[in-house]
Design an enzyme around this catalytic site. Structure first.
Site, PDB file in Angstrom:
ATOM      1  N   ILE A   1       0.829  -1.208   0.000  1.00 58.98           N
ATOM      2  CA  ILE A   1       0.000   0.000   0.000  1.00 58.98           C
ATOM      3  C   ILE A   1       0.864   1.259   0.000  1.00 58.98           C
ATOM      4  O   ILE A   1       0.595   2.221  -0.711  1.00 58.98           O
ATOM      5  CB  ILE A   1      -0.943   0.034   1.239  1.00 58.98           C
TER       6      ILE A   1
ATOM      7  N   LYS B   1     -11.751  -4.458  13.094  1.00 56.84           N
ATOM      8  CA  LYS B   1     -12.567  -3.481  12.362  1.00 56.84           C
ATOM      9  C   LYS B   1     -13.896  -3.248  13.071  1.00 56.84           C
ATOM     10  O   LYS B   1     -14.376  -2.117  13.157  1.00 56.84           O
ATOM     11  CB  LYS B   1     -12.804  -3.969  10.938  1.00 56.84           C
TER      12      LYS B   1
ATOM     13  N   GLY C   1      -7.378  -3.557  -1.185  1.00 56.55           N
ATOM     14  CA  GLY C   1      -6.685  -3.429  -2.475  1.00 56.55           C
ATOM     15  C   GLY C   1      -5.800  -2.198  -2.499  1.00 56.55           C
ATOM     16  O   GLY C   1      -5.991  -1.251  -1.739  1.00 56.55           O
TER      17      GLY C   1
HETATM   18  N1  LIG Z   1      -4.092  -4.360   1.864  1.00 58.81           N
HETATM   19  C1  LIG Z   1      -5.133  -3.615   2.039  1.00 58.81           C
HETATM   20  O1  LIG Z   1      -6.065  -3.577   1.220  1.00 58.81           O
HETATM   21  C2  LIG Z   1      -5.246  -2.759   3.239  1.00 58.81           C
HETATM   22  C3  LIG Z   1      -4.217  -2.693   4.154  1.00 58.81           C
HETATM   23  N2  LIG Z   1      -4.324  -1.911   5.262  1.00 58.81           N
HETATM   24  C4  LIG Z   1      -3.227  -1.846   6.208  1.00 58.81           C
HETATM   25  O2  LIG Z   1      -2.076  -1.279   5.587  1.00 58.81           O
HETATM   26  C5  LIG Z   1      -0.900  -1.715   6.284  1.00 58.81           C
HETATM   27  C6  LIG Z   1       0.165  -2.127   5.264  1.00 58.81           C
HETATM   28  O3  LIG Z   1      -0.272  -3.182   4.519  1.00 58.81           O
HETATM   29  P1  LIG Z   1       0.633  -3.692   3.304  1.00 58.81           P
HETATM   30  O4  LIG Z   1       1.158  -2.552   2.535  1.00 58.81           O
HETATM   31  O5  LIG Z   1      -0.196  -4.678   2.615  1.00 58.81           O
HETATM   32  O6  LIG Z   1       1.840  -4.401   4.068  1.00 58.81           O
HETATM   33  P2  LIG Z   1       3.299  -4.813   3.480  1.00 58.81           P
HETATM   34  O7  LIG Z   1       3.740  -5.978   4.260  1.00 58.81           O
HETATM   35  O8  LIG Z   1       3.240  -4.937   2.013  1.00 58.81           O
HETATM   36  O9  LIG Z   1       4.212  -3.565   3.839  1.00 58.81           O
HETATM   37  C7  LIG Z   1       4.475  -3.235   5.160  1.00 58.81           C
HETATM   38  C8  LIG Z   1       5.566  -2.187   5.213  1.00 58.81           C
HETATM   39  O10 LIG Z   1       5.684  -1.756   6.549  1.00 58.81           O
HETATM   40  C9  LIG Z   1       7.071  -1.800   6.907  1.00 58.81           C
HETATM   41  N3  LIG Z   1       7.231  -1.966   8.342  1.00 58.81           N
HETATM   42  C10 LIG Z   1       6.968  -3.049   9.088  1.00 58.81           C
HETATM   43  N4  LIG Z   1       7.237  -2.806  10.387  1.00 58.81           N
HETATM   44  C11 LIG Z   1       7.694  -1.558  10.458  1.00 58.81           C
HETATM   45  C12 LIG Z   1       8.153  -0.715  11.502  1.00 58.81           C
HETATM   46  N5  LIG Z   1       8.180  -1.133  12.762  1.00 58.81           N
HETATM   47  N6  LIG Z   1       8.565   0.528  11.214  1.00 58.81           N
HETATM   48  C13 LIG Z   1       8.543   0.977   9.956  1.00 58.81           C
HETATM   49  N7  LIG Z   1       8.111   0.243   8.907  1.00 58.81           N
HETATM   50  C14 LIG Z   1       7.691  -1.010   9.146  1.00 58.81           C
HETATM   51  C15 LIG Z   1       7.620  -2.936   6.115  1.00 58.81           C
HETATM   52  O11 LIG Z   1       9.029  -2.838   6.051  1.00 58.81           O
HETATM   53  P3  LIG Z   1       9.914  -4.083   5.541  1.00 58.81           P
HETATM   54  O12 LIG Z   1       9.703  -4.091   4.058  1.00 58.81           O
HETATM   55  O13 LIG Z   1      11.285  -3.724   5.945  1.00 58.81           O
HETATM   56  O14 LIG Z   1       9.338  -5.292   6.214  1.00 58.81           O
HETATM   57  C16 LIG Z   1       6.924  -2.679   4.786  1.00 58.81           C
HETATM   58  O15 LIG Z   1       7.596  -1.651   4.095  1.00 58.81           O
HETATM   59  C17 LIG Z   1      -1.370  -2.815   7.218  1.00 58.81           C
HETATM   60  O16 LIG Z   1      -1.497  -2.311   8.526  1.00 58.81           O
HETATM   61  C18 LIG Z   1      -2.754  -3.188   6.683  1.00 58.81           C
HETATM   62  O17 LIG Z   1      -3.614  -3.692   7.665  1.00 58.81           O
HETATM   63  C19 LIG Z   1      -5.440  -1.164   5.517  1.00 58.81           C
HETATM   64  C20 LIG Z   1      -6.481  -1.178   4.640  1.00 58.81           C
HETATM   65  C21 LIG Z   1      -6.485  -2.004   3.449  1.00 58.81           C
HETATM   66  N1  LIG Z   2      -6.677  -7.580   4.760  1.00 55.03           N
HETATM   67  C1  LIG Z   2      -7.683  -6.595   4.855  1.00 55.03           C
HETATM   68  C2  LIG Z   2      -7.207  -5.352   4.221  1.00 55.03           C
HETATM   69  C3  LIG Z   2      -7.951  -4.195   4.635  1.00 55.03           C
HETATM   70  O1  LIG Z   2      -8.069  -3.820   5.790  1.00 55.03           O
HETATM   71  C4  LIG Z   2      -8.935  -7.059   4.145  1.00 55.03           C
HETATM   72  O2  LIG Z   2      -8.832  -8.021   3.410  1.00 55.03           O
HETATM   73  O3  LIG Z   2      -9.980  -6.471   4.344  1.00 55.03           O
END
Ligand SMILES: NC(=O)C1=CN([C@@H]2O[C@H](COP(=O)(O)OP(=O)(O)OC[C@H]3O[C@@H](n4cnc5c(N)ncnc54)[C@H](OP(=O)(O)O)[C@@H]3O)[C@@H](O)[C@H]2O)C=CC1
Ligand SMILES: N[C@@H](CC=O)C(=O)O
Length: 812
Positions: A456, A661, A779
């Site tokens: 994201i 949620k 997404g």
């Molecule tokens: N997927 C979706 O549709 C949705 C997702 N979300 C939320 O968005 C967030 C991110 O999801 P997503 O992008 O899929 O996750 P990813 O695993 O793809 O990315 C996570 C990122 O966070 C970094 N990270 C992890 N721990 C730390 C930390 N302590 N300090 C700084 N950076 C950190 C990781 O670093 P590294 O690469 O070094 O591990 C990586 O860059 C989650 O909380 C998820 O619940 C919310 C709504 C919808």
């Molecule tokens: N993994 C979650 C992402 C959004 O919060 C979902 O599938 O709804």
């Protein structure tokens, strides 16, 4: 630096540590309480070979002036003399032990003998010697307290080393002064030096004029090649206008040297033009900070890049005179400007503007050249900023701000860093506010740190450049930090969002949480937003630190919003207390406006009784697709690849994500509950629940059999599988549950697009026909879009936020 460091370094080789100069003004040393605060600052910020420059204890110089005046007028000095001695003895007794107090009191007694005799016999020739006592007493007392309690120190009289040309021409003879200082400085001791005073070429005592102690501090910095000078004063920095007149004035965290000089030249009360002179040739940074609030970051003056150069401020003066004469030709004018450095001049109309105090000398000089000149009281208002004289946009705004005001002229000043308007009447507070508003209204600089550059976060950054370009409210948003779990890139001057990830790849350093927090405490932005797109609980625990600093948070991360009731309430209270905005609309339904809707209903007076639906994009996608034709585990891996699932898809499958949620929505709806109050059915078999994410994914096919059986059972009843969340409140009793359900094939919950979420909200106003919000609930695009929506919302809120500037003695 702590007191331990101060003492430890007392044995270090002085040459090994860079010298810093700290100057404390009179109000910072006015009472024993103030002096205790100064001691505390010295303990935390000084090294043993630093120089501490002091003004006279608050009020003392004024009393010495009064004594001189009384003596000059042949009036009795006895009473004020006694009262001054009494005041100083009081300070000594309050701060020192008996023995040291007796010693200093004796010295004070001797000084008062001398002072009395000068006042009685020859006040005129001893005026500056008399005034010098103020700083001597102050330095002596501070040094004695340090020696008694903290570290070795010695008080020095700056007249023993600073040599200037004369009281009228305070240019310093640096070679002689440096030599003399070398001789009197003592290794392994903190130097406490008198500000304000020096000697001239004839060896006479001189004073250095307004803000003279600040000038002393920068002279001493130049003599010792100091790295930093901190002016500890009663204000916490330089503002974009006088905050007593302009409540919306913003603190200027970093001022380029040239701009600071121009502010000083135009009469800024904190920055005197002389103060900055000695720093011209040195790489010394000057800080202005409050001794009453030493942890708040002040203003730093030095060499800075783009951002500091964008800052604009407004200053005015009502103590200026317009000099004009019919005989004034361009040659005389240019000679005069060379000689008197007027505030501004206009060759075309043969006039110049000077400070009131220059009138006598200017008048005498013109009399000898062209005869009489006329002095007319006028006022000026100026816009000051890096090279504003050649910035058309700034000039245009300045003119627009003054379009309904009578002005005599608008001129570029002798400096390229200001545009000045000469006003026939005094500059009113209303006009100052109006001009300040016009000049700075778009200039609230907002720093953004993005934590989490994964699925994201990456998409969020891809969209960012176009958003900044197209959304006017984001005009002054600067990307200043990027964080992953291991690496960090912080650039105070901004990271180009177009190349953010490339720069991160090339320049990021090891992520150090302490360093991040230190930077956050002193960042130069008007507002700072941390966007948490990590799945990390640890990162969510930093919100407390962010809120303590008034930093705003946009969280896609659900940990903080679904933390324990006590922790969550503490966080929201802390945010409110410090003016931090916390948005997390993507924590539920990704970009869907479900959080907005619930907030809005409650704000408008509705009462929510039940919320139910399908809250997981991943589980929605899985169960809409899963018909038994392909294994469940294959679909699960596909959901992960598409960026729907959590980094560890067991967060989704275990129901934990949905449970969070539901908790977030229930809290928004005004109910107090925690995760434990929500019954949760996990779809992860026990044997897969304790593996690492990689191990779990490798064994995911173990899910296939149980899911196939469950599907069969649902089909037998002509139903389908859906993971449902439901929260109801009936007769005050709360019932909250998330779990797998068999749903009739005709039900709305059974007929969604794969990945869609559906939220059914029942309230007083939506009782018989509930409010339904439906759409993609996970997404990359929708979630990144939802975070951008939060960013725009925060920036809109911040654009109207006003800071209450705290000024000692005014509103504090
Ligand atoms: N997927 C979706 O549709 C949705 C997702 N979300 C939320 O968005 C967030 C991110 O999801 P997503 O992008 O899929 O996750 P990813 O695993 O793809 O990315 C996570 C990122 O966070 C970094 N990270 C992890 N721990 C730390 C930390 N302590 N300090 C700084 N950076 C950190 C990781 O670093 P590294 O690469 O070094 O591990 C990586 O860059 C989650 O909380 C998820 O619940 C919310 C709504 C919808
Ligand atoms: N993994 C979650 C992402 C959004 O919060 C979902 O599938 O709804």
């Amino acid at each position: 630096m702590t007191i331990e460091n101060l003492i430890k370094h007392s044995n270090a080789k002085p040459g090994k540590l860079a010298v810093n100069v700290h100057k404390f003004g009179g109000s910072s040393l006015a009472t024993s309480e103030c002096i205790e605060r100064v001691i505390d600052i010295i303990c935390r910020h000084c090294q043993i070979n630093d120089i501490v420059v002091v003004s006279a204890n608050g009020g003392v110089t004024d009393q010495l002036f009064t004594l001189c005046q009384l003596a000059k007028d042949d009036l009795s000095v006895e009473e004020p003399l006694e009262s001054l001695q009494f005041q100083l003895q009081g300070l000594i007794a309050q701060l020192l032990n008996e023995q040291n107090s007796a010693y200093l009191t004796q010295q004070l007694h001797d000084d008062f003998q001398l002072l009395s005799s000068w006042l009685a016999t020859d006040v005129k020739s001893h005026r500056n010697d008399i005034l010098a006592f103020g700083e001597i007493w102050s330095a002596r007392l501070l040094s004695a307290v340090l020696n008694e309690r903290i570290c070795p120190s010695h008080a020095v009289d700056a007249r023993d080393f600073i040599q200037i040309q004369s009281e009228q021409n305070t240019a310093v003879n640096y070679d002689i002064s440096r030599n003399q200082f070398e001789q009197i400085k003592q290794a392994h001791q903190l130097t406490i030096a008198t500000g304000y005073i020096a000697r001239d070429l004839e060896g006479r005592s001189c004073t250095l004029g307004r803000n003279g102690s600040d000038y002393s501090a920068t002279i001493m910095a130049a003599l010792t090649g100091a790295a930093n000078v901190t002016l500890w004063t009663d204000v916490d920095g330089i503002y974009s206008a006088d905050p007593r007149i302009v409540p919306a004035a913003r603190k200027l965290h970093r001022l380029p040297n040239g701009v600071a000089r121009e502010l000083g030249r135009l009469g800024n009360p904190v920055l005197h033009v002389n103060t900055l002179k000695p720093l011209d040739e040195h790489a010394t940074h000057l800080h202005v900070a409050s001794s009453f609030d030493s942890e708040t970051s002040g203003t730093e003056i030095g060499k800075f890049g783009f951002l500091a150069k964008q800052e604009l401020s407004v200053t005015y003066s009502n103590d200026v005179l317009l000099v004009s004469s019919e005989q004034l030709n361009s040659m005389t004018l240019s000679e005069a400007t060379e000689r008197f450095s007027p505030i501004c001049f206009d060759e075309r109309n043969a006039l110049m503007v000077i400070k009131q105090e220059q009138q006598k000398t200017v008048s005498q000089w013109f009399a000898s050249k062209v005869g009489e000149v006329t002095f007319k009281p006028v006022a000026i208002i100026a816009a000051v900023g890096h090279k504003v004289a050649s910035r058309g946009d700034v000039k245009a705004r300045f003119k627009r701000a003054l379009e309904n005001t009578k002005t005599l002229d608008i001129v570029s000043s002798t400096s390229e860093h200001s545009i000045i308007s000469v006003l026939p009447d005094t500059c009113s507070p209303e006009l100052t506010n109006l001009v300040h508003h016009e000049m700075t209204k778009d200039a609230k600089h907002i720093g953004v740190i993005v934590a989490g550059l994964g699925n994201i976060g990456e998409r969020f950054l891809e969209i960012l450049p176009a958003q900044i370009k197209n959304q006017s409210v984001l005009e002054n948003v600067h990307l200043v930090g990027l964080l992953s779990s291991q690496k960090a890139l912080i650039n105070t001057d901004g990271i180009n969002p177009k190349h953010a990830l490339v720069q991160f790849e090339k320049q990021a350093k090891d992520y150090d949480e302490e360093q991040l927090l230190t930077w956050l405490k002193s960042h130069p932005y008007d507002e700072l937003i941390v966007i948490d797109i990590t799945p990390s609980e640890r990162f969510s625990l930093l919100y407390r630190e962010f809120f303590k600093e008034g930093i705003h948070v946009i969280g896609a991360n659900k940990w903080a919003a679904s933390s324990s009731t006590e922790y969550f309430n503490g966080l929201t209270a802390l945010a409110a207390q410090n003016g931090s905005v916390w948005l997390g609309n993507t924590t539920v339904g990704a970009g869907l406006p479900v959080n907005f809707a619930i907030n809005d209903l409650r704000r408008s007076g509705d009462e929510i009784g039940a919320i139910s639906g399908i809250f997981s994009g991943t589980l929605s996608w899985l169960f809409e697709q899963y018909d038994g034709s392909q294994p469940f585990s294959k679909l699960l891996l596909s959901a992960l690849e598409q960026g729907l699932a959590e980094p560890d898809p067991r967060e989704d499958l275990s129901g934990r994500d949905v449970q969070r949620k539901l908790l977030i929505l229930a809290r928004l709806a005004g109910f107090t509950l925690s995760l434990e109050d929500i019954e949760c059915q996990s779809l992860v078999p026990e044997n897969l629940s304790h593996l690492s994410t990689q191990e779990f994914l490798a064994q995911a096919d173990e899910l296939d059999q149980p899911f196939a059986e469950e599907l069969e059972r649902a089909k037998e009843q002509n139903n389908c599988l859906r993971y449902i969340a439901k929260f109801t409140i009936e007769d005050g009793k709360l019932n909250a549950k998330v779990g797998l359900a068999f749903v009739d094939l005709e039900d709305a919950f059974a007929n969604l697009n794969p990945c869609d979420n559906i939220f059914k909200v029942e309230s007083q106003w939506y009782q018989t026909n509930p409010l339904i919000i439906q759409g993609p609930g996970a997404g990359r695009d929708v979630t990144a879009g939802g975070i951008h929506s939060d960013l725009v919302a925060i920036c809109e809120q911040l654009s109207t936020k006003q800071h209450q500037v705290k000024i000692k003695g005014i509103n504090e």
